[in-house]
Design an enzyme around this catalytic site. Structure first.
Site, short mmCIF file in Angstrom:
data_model
loop_
_atom_site.label_atom_id
_atom_site.label_comp_id
_atom_site.label_asym_id
_atom_site.label_seq_id
_atom_site.Cartn_x
_atom_site.Cartn_y
_atom_site.Cartn_z
N TYR A 106 39.35 26.21 44.32
CA TYR A 106 38.92 25.40 43.19
C TYR A 106 39.87 25.53 42.01
O TYR A 106 40.75 26.39 42.00
CB TYR A 106 37.49 25.76 42.78
CG TYR A 106 37.33 27.06 42.01
CD1 TYR A 106 37.48 28.29 42.64
CD2 TYR A 106 37.04 27.07 40.64
CE1 TYR A 106 37.33 29.48 41.94
CE2 TYR A 106 36.88 28.25 39.94
CZ TYR A 106 37.04 29.46 40.59
OH TYR A 106 36.89 30.62 39.89
N LYS B 223 42.74 31.10 44.51
CA LYS B 223 41.53 30.77 43.74
C LYS B 223 40.44 30.24 44.66
O LYS B 223 40.16 29.04 44.69
CB LYS B 223 41.88 29.78 42.62
CG LYS B 223 40.84 29.76 41.49
CD LYS B 223 41.40 29.07 40.27
CE LYS B 223 40.37 28.81 39.20
NZ LYS B 223 39.71 29.99 38.67
N GLU C 193 41.18 42.56 36.16
CA GLU C 193 40.95 41.41 35.28
C GLU C 193 39.47 41.32 34.97
O GLU C 193 38.69 42.20 35.37
CB GLU C 193 41.47 40.12 35.94
CG GLU C 193 40.85 39.86 37.30
CD GLU C 193 41.53 38.73 38.08
OE1 GLU C 193 42.08 37.79 37.48
OE2 GLU C 193 41.46 38.79 39.33
N LEU D 13 44.20 36.91 39.73
CA LEU D 13 44.51 35.49 39.71
C LEU D 13 45.64 35.26 38.69
O LEU D 13 45.63 35.83 37.60
CB LEU D 13 43.29 34.67 39.29
CG LEU D 13 43.54 33.17 39.41
CD1 LEU D 13 43.53 32.74 40.88
CD2 LEU D 13 42.51 32.37 38.64
#
Ligand code: PDD
Length: 286
Positions: free
Chosen positions: A32, A150, A182, A206
């Site tokens: 996505y 992702k 993260e 990411l």
């Protein structure tokens, strides 16, 4: 009612349908992107398209759209839904082979599923939270090892958000082998003595589109950046901290595991980067 996009068609959201055999549903076999809309324009569209292509390639998934087609779909949805500020969510899955099977279907026979919808967030750039900053807790990073892709496999990030909520804070920072990877859905930074510290890109995190833009703007503004690992203890002693993502832009972080950073208010570096990011990204928004 929202108009959404499913495999070539614009439909009212209640009429849009996906097979129960879709691999996105059965196996989280999908990727996505989330692109922000400010003043009716798309931020960092080309960055998001480039990352989408990369995610698809890493998973051997066919790409159902060209850059220009995808831009057109984004624009149509923004127009049809009269989005001034908000987001466009896009998802590509490996489609439905009409049954459940671990083996990937033949891409010649089973086309990918492409879905897009909008989310309206009036005043997105003036989110009140940016004035007070986020509080975060640290939790163990229990995601799979290919966080550079992702994927829609968002159960653990979702659980992290719930852990943060239960602790009465805004988000969780994920920690692996003692180092922050993260946030649940954003990249993490600390600032000490004017130096911005953030984890280098690898398969551990990411590769944020906002991260890339913010680091570029920070360099242009002669700020010092160190791309290296950092711990929660280091974060607690930082002067300030922040996160970046397409939906939060640059969001100050004012507390880590109950410890206030600096004076407990959004720091000057985060505030400045938020301003620069919004200003510069808007100049080139399409
Ligand atoms: N999240 N890290 C993770 C794990 C993310 O899910 C995201 C984005 C980011 C920031 O990437 P970008 O700057 O390209 O948005 C980092 C999106 C916004 C979401 O899931 O809603």
């Amino acid at each position: 009612m929202r108009t959404v996009y499913v495999n070539g068609e614009y439909l009212p959201e209640t009429e849009a349908k996906i097979s129960i055999f879709d691999r996105g549903f059965l196996m989280a076999d999908g990727v996505y992107e989330v692109t922000s809309v400010l003043d009716g324009k798309l931020l960092d569209f080309d960055g998001h398209y480039a990352r989408l292509e990369r995610s698809l390639k890493e998973l051997d998934m066919a790409n159902p759209v060209t850059r220009d087609e995808l831009l057109e779909i984004h624009r149509e949805l923004v127009a049809k839904n009269e989005i001034v500020d908000g987001m466009v969510y896009l998802q590509v899955t490996r489609g439905s082979a009409g049954d459940r099977d671990f083996v990937f279907p033949d891409p010649e026979k089973v086309p990918p599923t492409l879905v897009l919808f909008t989310q309206s967030k009036p005043g997105l750039a003036d989110a009140p939270a940016a004035k007070t900053g986020w509080k975060v807790i640290s939790i163990e990073d229990q995601r799979w090892a290919r966080r550079d892709i992702k994927t829609v496999q968002l159960l653990y990030p979702s659980m992290g958000k719930m852990m943060a909520k239960a602790a009465g804070v805004d988000d969780a920072w994920l920690v692996e082998d003692g180092f922050v990877t993260e946030g649940t859905s954003n990249n993490a930074y600390i600032v000490k003595g004017g130096t911005i510290v953030t984890r280098p890109t690898s398969s551990d995190i990411l590769h944020g589109i906002t991260r890339a833009a913010v680091l570029r703007f920070a360099k242009e503004a002669q700020m010092t950046i160190e791309e290296r690992l950092f711990t929660i203890d280091e974060a607690k002693e930082a002067d300030e901290a922040f996160i970046t993502s397409a939906s939060a832009f640059v969001m100050p972080v004012v507390e880590v595991d109950g410890v206030a950073l600096g004076d407990g208010k959004p720091g000057p570096v985060a505030k400045r980067l938020r301003e620069i990011y919004l200003e510069e990204s808007m100049k080139v928004a399409i």
